[in-house]
Design an enzyme around this catalytic site. Structure first.
Site, PDB file in Angstrom:
ATOM      1  N   ASP A 160       0.782  -1.234   0.000  1.00 54.54           N
ATOM      2  CA  ASP A 160       0.000   0.000   0.000  1.00 54.54           C
ATOM      3  C   ASP A 160       0.814   1.285   0.000  1.00 54.54           C
ATOM      4  O   ASP A 160       0.262   2.341  -0.287  1.00 54.54           O
ATOM      5  CB  ASP A 160      -0.991  -0.005   1.162  1.00 54.54           C
TER       6      ASP A 160
ATOM      7  N   TYR B 281     -10.032  -0.154   1.289  1.00 54.60           N
ATOM      8  CA  TYR B 281      -9.778  -0.209   2.725  1.00 54.60           C
ATOM      9  C   TYR B 281      -9.689   1.156   3.371  1.00 54.60           C
ATOM     10  O   TYR B 281      -9.176   2.091   2.785  1.00 54.60           O
ATOM     11  CB  TYR B 281      -8.446  -0.922   3.009  1.00 54.60           C
TER      12      TYR B 281
HETATM   13 CU   LIG Z   1      -8.675  -7.392   4.360  1.00 57.77          CU
END
Ligand SMILES: [Cu+2]
Ligand SMILES: *[C@@H]1O[C@H](CO)[C@@H](O)[C@H](O)[C@H]1NC(C)=O
Ligand SMILES: *[C@@H]1O[C@H](CO)[C@@H](O)[C@H](O)[C@H]1NC(C)=O
Ligand SMILES: *[C@@H]1O[C@H](CO)[C@@H](O)[C@H](O)[C@H]1NC(C)=O
Ligand SMILES: *[C@@H]1O[C@H](CO)[C@@H](O)[C@H](O)[C@H]1NC(C)=O
Length: 592
Positions: free
Chosen positions: A312, A385
């Site tokens: 990320d 997310y």
């Molecule tokens: Cu996850």
């Protein structure tokens, strides 16, 4: 193990996914008393207040200011150099331009000379510049260190290699042209329109989104109806009975002081907030504490789920930080030669736990210590997310890092008999996808100086014949202290039967005990996971740190970070290969 505990490790269970990781660094200031189970005097916690706050020195880790960024960009665009960059606004993906600029943080020795020795001058400011190189035959991302700043005649542009143990400063850019990347699947969709028409009764019509029967083609992030969107619950207001603002925030220096704790904050668009020079009662305990990388690695029976991995930092854990409900500090960063500002992206607040720090009742008195703690919170919204990262400071000197993920599910078509091996069926045609999240934080401990050792205090069952019980061996347990001698990866000990404590071996008090900090996995839903995959073809060597729970290695300026976004497209031969950090060096009384 409860279902919740199993969740942290493997299983995505429902549409909204919540995973909580805890890494807590728990104060271990008096080992002997800890084991004897005595409580500390509660007065200890009330004797400190924010008045005992040391005037901070300048924050040498603070990111480039707007002025510094402007001066740097002016220098890059106007002084002669070999970068062949096109002015912002006129550039296209087949030219070179300045992709990002941020502070190249000073080396530790230089920073310590300044913060610990009142007489030395501030370390020189350098920038980390990433050039989007689209002019060459192969698109690349080229990294440079530029400084000292502000640019004068002495300013240099050097390829940035010193903390890339690959020795390279340039990495391939596999997605240089986002327009083509969008048009390409649409072109494929056009070619198969007869097939989608026959199977699904419609076509993917890239040019016409008003066709009510048209199919959409998209990348992995979920579609969210803009009107039915979820609203985050506001944080509870801090109880009125609490003393207000017992912390002190020096905004200019991004310096915080609270109940004996002091630290500086530094922001990066890549990794978010890092804390520096964390002190408790005036003593430095950590030089640096910050996120390095967040990995999620999926498994599944189809080629998408079966090979998906996300590193990320590539998406910018810092640049994806958005407004929080209890607002506090803004962040700013420079991308494609423009400054971006996100208001109120860093939140600082005190909170009181629903349990006391300690309590004890006797016939004659009751003592209870209120458990108020300080939280520094940021949220990074990366794709599907939302990562909430908390640094939590407790009155007893312990410090906890909490990492929570929530958001939208990345799932797969439900295939009877197959999907069950990789998750749970959550809809008629939809199943969740098994995956691991592994998050890497760096903690540079300086316990009573830089020379530190990691001691494993092992608790072992044993059999002893005591003088008070002659001829009869008794079952008991004992402590065995073992110093970790070489750089190594460690998994959390089973049954918590070993306490990992960072100490300075040359700092014994009058009882011979060495004060230190214990590193522990925390009290959340299960211990944080390391990666279950072994030798993943997709991940390559880009996240070797994910193989173990904890690593101990020697501090080196050339090993400043464990991961870098530019490794994303060269996973087999990453810019930084963490495993090379663990090369058998001695870690006894070294800077860890
Ligand atoms: Cu996850
Ligand atoms: C500089 O960039 C331009 C595109 O902006 C390109 O046409 C030219 O070949 C580049 N020059 C060199 C020396 O790479
Ligand atoms: C930090 O140290 C490395 C390795 O010694 C060196 O190459 C680099 O130039 C230093 N960085 C700065 C900003 O001086
Ligand atoms: C887009 O689709 C709508 C609905 O089917 C149709 O009326 C319109 O003519 C289409 N526009 C184009 C440019 O094809
Ligand atoms: C730590 O110091 C003690 C003496 O205080 C010594 O016996 C021991 O060998 C040292 N251990 C290490 C790892 O240096």
């Amino acid at each position: 193990m409860s279902l919740q505990a199993a969740l942290t490790k493997h299983v995505v269970f429902a549409i909204i996914l919540i995973v909580i990781f805890f890494l807590s660094l728990v104060a271990f200031f008096d080992i002997s008393r800890k084991y004897s189970g005595e409580l500390r005097e509660p007065e200890l916690y009330h004797s400190k207040n924010s008045a005992s706050y040391t005037e901070p020195r300048k924050n040498v880790w603070a990111d480039l200011s707007v002025l510094e960024t402007r001066q740097l960009l002016y220098y890059l665009y106007n002084e002669p150099n070999d970068l062949n960059i096109t002015a912002p606004g006129q550039s296209n993906p087949f030219q070179n331009y300045v992709l990002s600029t941020e502070l190249l943080r000073p080396n530790k020795t230089q920073a310590l000379n300044y913060i610990d020795d009142g007489t030395s001058t501030k370390p020189p400011r350098w920038a980390h510049v990433v050039i989007f190189n689209g002019a060459g035959t192969q698109a690349t991302l080229d990294e440079y260190m530029v400084g000292p700043l502000p640019p004068t005649r002495d300013c240099e542009i050097r390829p940035l290699t010193f903390y890339h143990n690959s020795g390279r400063s340039s990495s391939p850019n596999l997605v240089p042209d986002s327009t083509s990347l969008r048009d390409w699947p649409h072109a494929i969709a056009d070619e198969i329109s007869d097939i989608t028409q026959s199977i699904l009764g419609s076509v993917i019509n890239a040019g016409n989104r008003s066709d009510p029967d048209g199919l959409e083609i998209g990348f992995r992030d979920p579609w969210i109806d803009e009107n039915g969107n979820t609203v985050s619950t506001p944080a509870e207001p801090v109880s009125k009975s609490l003393p207000k603002h017992t912390y002190t925030l020096d905004r200019e220096n991004q310096f915080v002081s609270w109940m004996g704790f002091e630290f500086y904050m530094a922001f990066s668009a890549v990794t978010g907030v890092t804390l520096y020079d964390i002190r408790f009662n005036g003593e430095r305990i950590l030089y640096e504490l910050g996120l390095q990388e967040a990995l999620s690695h999926y498994a599944g029976s189809d080629p998408v789920q079966g090979a998906a991995k996300y590193l990320d930092s590539f998406w910018g854990m810092g640049a994806k930080m958005f407004e929080l409900v209890q607002e506090y500090m803004d962040i700013q960063y420079s991308l494609r030669s423009r400054m971006y500002k996100h208001r109120n992206a860093i939140c600082l607040f005190e909170y009181t736990a629903d349990y006391p720090l300690q309590r004890h009742t006797t016939d004659s008195y009751t003592s209870i210590s209120k458990n108020t703690y300080l939280v520094l919170r940021t949220v990074a919204v990366v794709g599907n997310y939302d990562y909430t990262i908390d640094y939590v400071f407790y009155l007893d000197g312990s410090l906890e890092v909490k990492f929570r993920a929530s958001g939208f599910i990345q799932g797969a078509y439900y295939v009877p008999g197959l999907s069950e091996e990789y998750g749970h069926r959550v809809h008629s045609q939809f199943a969740s996808s098994l995956h691991d999240h592994v998050i890497n934080f760096k903690a540079d401990f300086d316990i009573l100086g830089e020379r530190n050792s990691l001691v494993s205090v092992e608790i072992e069952p044993t059999t002893v014949e005591y003088p008070w019980s002659p001829n009869e061996k008794r079952k008991t347990m004992k402590l065995n202290r073992r110093t970790v001698e070489k750089e190594v990866g460690i998994s959390w000990p089973a049954n918590s039967a070993s306490h990992l404590v960072v100490v300075n071996n040359e700092s014994a008090n009058s009882w011979g005990e060495k004060p230190g900090y214990r590193i522990m996995p925390g009290s959340g839903i299960g211990a944080p996971a390391h990666l279950t995959f072994q030798g993943s073809e997709t991940l390559g060597r880009a996240a070797e740190w994910a193989q173990k729970d904890l690593w101990v290695s020697r501090h080196k300026d050339t090993e400043a970070r464990s991961s870098t976004p530019t490794s994303n497209f060269v996973a087999d031969d990453p810019m930084i290969d963490f495993e090379k950090f663990i090369d058998g060096e001695n870690v006894v009384q070294e800077d860890l």
